[in-house]
Design a protein around this motif. Structure first.
Motif, PDB file in Angstrom:
ATOM      1  N   ALA A 108       2.987  -0.023   7.577  1.00 10.22           N
ATOM      2  CA  ALA A 108       2.852  -0.354   6.157  1.00 10.22           C
ATOM      3  C   ALA A 108       4.098  -1.093   5.699  1.00 10.22           C
ATOM      4  CB  ALA A 108       2.659   0.904   5.322  1.00 10.22           C
ATOM      5  N   VAL A 109       3.946  -1.865   4.643  1.00  8.03           N
ATOM      6  CA  VAL A 109       5.090  -2.498   3.990  1.00  8.03           C
ATOM      7  C   VAL A 109       5.051  -2.106   2.524  1.00  8.03           C
ATOM      8  CG1 VAL A 109       6.310  -4.633   3.474  1.00  8.03           C
ATOM      9  CG2 VAL A 109       4.958  -4.459   5.588  1.00  8.03           C
ATOM     10  N   GLU A 110       6.156  -1.549   2.066  1.00  5.80           N
ATOM     11  CA  GLU A 110       6.283  -1.148   0.662  1.00  5.80           C
ATOM     12  C   GLU A 110       7.188  -2.112  -0.085  1.00  5.80           C
ATOM     13  OE1 GLU A 110       6.083   3.702   0.867  1.00  5.80           O
ATOM     14  OE2 GLU A 110       8.033   2.745   1.156  1.00  5.80           O
ATOM     15  N   THR A 111       6.873  -2.331  -1.347  1.00  3.74           N
ATOM     16  CA  THR A 111       7.839  -2.927  -2.248  1.00  3.74           C
ATOM     17  C   THR A 111       8.536  -1.776  -2.961  1.00  3.74           C
ATOM     18  OG1 THR A 111       8.190  -4.378  -4.161  1.00  3.74           O
ATOM     19  CG2 THR A 111       6.102  -3.203  -4.077  1.00  3.74           C
ATOM     20  N   LEU A 112       9.851  -1.877  -3.104  1.00  2.00           N
ATOM     21  CA  LEU A 112      10.633  -0.767  -3.651  1.00  2.00           C
ATOM     22  C   LEU A 112      10.945  -0.946  -5.129  1.00  2.00           C
ATOM     23  CD1 LEU A 112      13.106  -0.253  -0.660  1.00  2.00           C
ATOM     24  CD2 LEU A 112      10.941   0.915  -1.135  1.00  2.00           C
ATOM     25  N   GLU A 113      10.544  -2.064  -5.693  1.00  2.10           N
ATOM     26  CA  GLU A 113      10.796  -2.334  -7.112  1.00  2.10           C
ATOM     27  C   GLU A 113       9.989  -1.379  -7.981  1.00  2.10           C
ATOM     28  OE1 GLU A 113      10.273  -6.000 -10.321  1.00  2.10           O
ATOM     29  OE2 GLU A 113      10.152  -6.382  -8.161  1.00  2.10           O
ATOM     30  N   GLY A 114      10.660  -0.579  -8.784  1.00  2.00           N
ATOM     31  CA  GLY A 114       9.975   0.380  -9.647  1.00  2.00           C
ATOM     32  C   GLY A 114       9.456   1.594  -8.906  1.00  2.00           C
ATOM     33  N   GLY A 115       9.957   1.840  -7.695  1.00  2.00           N
ATOM     34  CA  GLY A 115       9.468   2.945  -6.878  1.00  2.00           C
ATOM     35  C   GLY A 115       8.603   2.421  -5.751  1.00  2.00           C
ATOM     36  N   PRO A 116       8.582   3.103  -4.618  1.00  2.00           N
ATOM     37  CA  PRO A 116       7.854   2.593  -3.456  1.00  2.00           C
ATOM     38  C   PRO A 116       6.349   2.488  -3.687  1.00  2.00           C
ATOM     39  CG  PRO A 116       8.578   4.858  -3.060  1.00  2.00           C
ATOM     40  CD  PRO A 116       9.239   4.408  -4.323  1.00  2.00           C
ATOM     41  N   ARG A 117       5.798   1.312  -3.369  1.00  2.00           N
ATOM     42  CA  ARG A 117       4.354   1.064  -3.473  1.00  2.00           C
ATOM     43  C   ARG A 117       3.934   0.209  -2.292  1.00  2.00           C
ATOM     44  NH1 ARG A 117       4.244  -2.385  -7.005  1.00  2.00           N
ATOM     45  NH2 ARG A 117       3.051  -4.152  -6.205  1.00  2.00           N
ATOM     46  N   SER A 118       2.959   0.655  -1.557  1.00  2.00           N
ATOM     47  CA  SER A 118       2.509  -0.090  -0.381  1.00  2.00           C
ATOM     48  C   SER A 118       1.756  -1.349  -0.798  1.00  2.00           C
ATOM     49  CB  SER A 118       1.613   0.775   0.501  1.00  2.00           C
ATOM     50  OG  SER A 118       2.334   1.859   1.041  1.00  2.00           O
ATOM     51  N   VAL A 119       2.161  -2.483  -0.231  1.00  2.21           N
ATOM     52  CA  VAL A 119       1.484  -3.754  -0.497  1.00  2.21           C
ATOM     53  C   VAL A 119       0.824  -4.309   0.761  1.00  2.21           C
ATOM     54  CG1 VAL A 119       2.912  -4.367  -2.470  1.00  2.21           C
ATOM     55  CG2 VAL A 119       3.657  -5.031  -0.167  1.00  2.21           C
ATOM     56  N   VAL A 120       1.139  -3.740   1.915  1.00  2.00           N
ATOM     57  CA  VAL A 120       0.507  -4.086   3.182  1.00  2.00           C
ATOM     58  C   VAL A 120       0.251  -2.795   3.942  1.00  2.00           C
ATOM     59  CG1 VAL A 120       0.815  -5.179   5.451  1.00  2.00           C
ATOM     60  CG2 VAL A 120       1.566  -6.376   3.377  1.00  2.00           C
ATOM     61  N   GLY A 121      -0.922  -2.689   4.562  1.00  2.00           N
ATOM     62  CA  GLY A 121      -1.222  -1.512   5.367  1.00  2.00           C
ATOM     63  C   GLY A 121      -2.100  -1.871   6.553  1.00  2.00           C
ATOM     64  N   VAL A 122      -1.746  -1.353   7.727  1.00  2.00           N
ATOM     65  CA  VAL A 122      -2.514  -1.601   8.947  1.00  2.00           C
ATOM     66  C   VAL A 122      -2.733  -0.287   9.683  1.00  2.00           C
ATOM     67  CG1 VAL A 122      -2.642  -2.838  11.143  1.00  2.00           C
ATOM     68  CG2 VAL A 122      -1.487  -3.895   9.193  1.00  2.00           C
ATOM     69  N   ILE A 123      -3.976  -0.033  10.060  1.00  2.00           N
ATOM     70  CA  ILE A 123      -4.320   1.050  10.985  1.00  2.00           C
ATOM     71  C   ILE A 123      -4.937   0.395  12.207  1.00  2.00           C
ATOM     72  CG2 ILE A 123      -5.609   3.179  11.373  1.00  2.00           C
ATOM     73  CD1 ILE A 123      -5.948   3.393   8.311  1.00  2.00           C
ATOM     74  N   HIS A 124      -4.261   0.530  13.339  1.00  2.00           N
ATOM     75  CA  HIS A 124      -4.811  -0.009  14.587  1.00  2.00           C
ATOM     76  C   HIS A 124      -5.108   1.137  15.533  1.00  2.00           C
ATOM     77  CE1 HIS A 124      -5.680  -2.482  17.975  1.00  2.00           C
ATOM     78  NE2 HIS A 124      -4.624  -2.078  18.655  1.00  2.00           N
ATOM     79  N   MET A 125      -6.328   1.177  16.041  1.00  2.00           N
ATOM     80  CA  MET A 125      -6.760   2.219  16.970  1.00  2.00           C
ATOM     81  C   MET A 125      -6.779   1.626  18.381  1.00  2.00           C
ATOM     82  SD  MET A 125      -7.293   4.556  14.661  1.00  2.00           S
ATOM     83  CE  MET A 125      -7.962   5.853  15.703  1.00  2.00           C
ATOM     84  N   PRO A 126      -5.695   1.767  19.133  1.00  2.00           N
ATOM     85  CA  PRO A 126      -5.578   1.052  20.412  1.00  2.00           C
ATOM     86  C   PRO A 126      -6.681   1.359  21.404  1.00  2.00           C
ATOM     87  CG  PRO A 126      -3.454   1.919  19.731  1.00  2.00           C
ATOM     88  CD  PRO A 126      -4.464   2.503  18.806  1.00  2.00           C
ATOM     89  N   ALA A 127      -7.041   2.623  21.555  1.00  2.00           N
ATOM     90  CA  ALA A 127      -8.023   3.003  22.566  1.00  2.00           C
ATOM     91  C   ALA A 127      -9.446   2.641  22.171  1.00  2.00           C
ATOM     92  CB  ALA A 127      -7.925   4.503  22.865  1.00  2.00           C
ATOM     93  N   LEU A 128      -9.658   2.360  20.880  1.00  2.00           N
ATOM     94  CA  LEU A 128     -10.977   1.946  20.392  1.00  2.00           C
ATOM     95  C   LEU A 128     -11.048   0.439  20.179  1.00  2.00           C
ATOM     96  CD1 LEU A 128     -11.655   4.715  17.699  1.00  2.00           C
ATOM     97  CD2 LEU A 128     -12.377   4.695  20.097  1.00  2.00           C
ATOM     98  N   GLY A 129      -9.899  -0.211  20.134  1.00  2.00           N
ATOM     99  CA  GLY A 129      -9.870  -1.637  19.850  1.00  2.00           C
ATOM    100  C   GLY A 129     -10.253  -1.975  18.427  1.00  2.00           C
ATOM    101  N   GLU A 130     -10.043  -1.048  17.518  1.00  2.00           N
ATOM    102  CA  GLU A 130     -10.492  -1.203  16.125  1.00  2.00           C
ATOM    103  C   GLU A 130      -9.281  -1.285  15.202  1.00  2.00           C
ATOM    104  OE1 GLU A 130     -13.693   0.909  13.060  1.00  2.00           O
ATOM    105  OE2 GLU A 130     -13.230   1.847  14.984  1.00  2.00           O
ATOM    106  N   THR A 131      -9.367  -2.174  14.214  1.00  2.00           N
ATOM    107  CA  THR A 131      -8.259  -2.367  13.282  1.00  2.00           C
ATOM    108  C   THR A 131      -8.787  -2.485  11.855  1.00  2.00           C
ATOM    109  OG1 THR A 131      -7.101  -3.660  14.981  1.00  2.00           O
ATOM    110  CG2 THR A 131      -6.201  -3.734  12.752  1.00  2.00           C
TER     111      THR A 131
END
Length: 269
Positions: A108-131
């Motif tokens: 994940a990537v958070e912006t810290l301005e005004g408190g942490p808030r995620s602006v990018v998120g990735v879940i990759h499942m390597p053994a399933l090949g799913e993202t």
């Protein structure tokens, strides 16, 4: 506020990095050469966890040297750009060491301005090949196999708890938190309840295959991608108190339609 260009560049990088680190863990997964040990908190860590997180840190430092990093294995490295990456190289280590393919690499990537808030998120499942990957303002995308991330991810349209499927990592997390009776109560409210494991449960909610995920015990690196993923897929991720944050001890992901009903259930028990 971060610019759309800054978010987009980190979105593409986070997706690449997560897949590269996930592919690295997959070699350890198949060979079973992962060197598992138990940490002081009782959780399992492997050599693959540490190696994959170091790989991610190296890639981030090279591409975005001013960004901070918070990882499960090596703690926090401060930055000065206003962005912080949050890493869990192997979410679902119990699955990993038991040869079960329901483990994932979280970035994940958070912006810290005004408190942490995620602006990018990735879940990759390597053994399933799913993202599943999302960026604020760019939507949530799904790759069901090893190909390009091009399919739009959308939550379900279920509007009744009686018709809904609730997933969670494991019943023992409720037990460790003294909430066994709560779990039993919840099973009576949903059509189905299943333990479909760690981050994969959130993949299922984000792609409309499950309706609600309830977790009584989480860390920021466990769920940092979930806030932006659920938001961009049309759902919600909050604490049990209804605050959209990864920095709390518990969490609820849902298709949005059911969210307030779930929060009422949790607050009443």
């Amino acid at each position: 506020m971060p610019t759309s260009d800054a978010i987009e560049s980190r979105f593409h990088a986070a997706t690449r990095f997560a897949r590269e680190a996930g592919d690295f863990t997959l070699k350890r997964f198949h060979s079973k050469a992962y060197g598992a040990e138990t940490k002081r908190d009782g959780t399992v860590v492997t050599l693959a966890d540490r190696e994959a997180e170091q790989l991610l840190r190296d890639r981030i430092k090279e591409a975005f040297p001013g960004d901070g990093v918070l990882g499960e294995e090596f703690g926090e490295t401060k930055g000065d750009s206003g962005f912080r990456w949050v890493l869990d190289p192997i979410d679902g280590t119990a699955s990993f060491v038991h040869g079960v393919p329901l483990y994932g690499t979280l970035v994940a990537v958070e912006t810290l301005e005004g408190g942490p808030r995620s602006v990018v998120g990735v879940i990759h499942m390597p053994a399933l090949g799913e993202t599943v990957a999302a960026a604020e303002g760019f939507g949530c995308l799904h790759a069901p196999g090893g190909g390009k991330i091009g399919r739009k991810a959308e939550v379900s349209r279920t509007t009744s708890l009686r018709d809904a499927t609730m997933v969670t990592t494991a019943v023992d997390y409720f037990a460790k938190d003294g909430r066994e009776s709560l779990y039993l109560d919840l099973t009576r409210q949903f059509k189905y309840t299943r333990g479909w494991s760690d981050c994969y449960a959130h993949v299922l909610v984000a792609t409309g295959r499950a309706d609600v995920c309830i977790e009584p015990s989480v860390n920021p690196w466990d769920v940092a991608p979930m806030t932006v993923i659920m938001r961009e897929a049309g759902g919600r991720y909050t604490s049990w108190d209804g605050v959209e944050t990864a920095h709390t001890k518990d969490g609820v992901a849902s298709n949005g339609h059911l969210h307030e009903d779930v929060l009422k259930l949790l607050k009443s028990r």
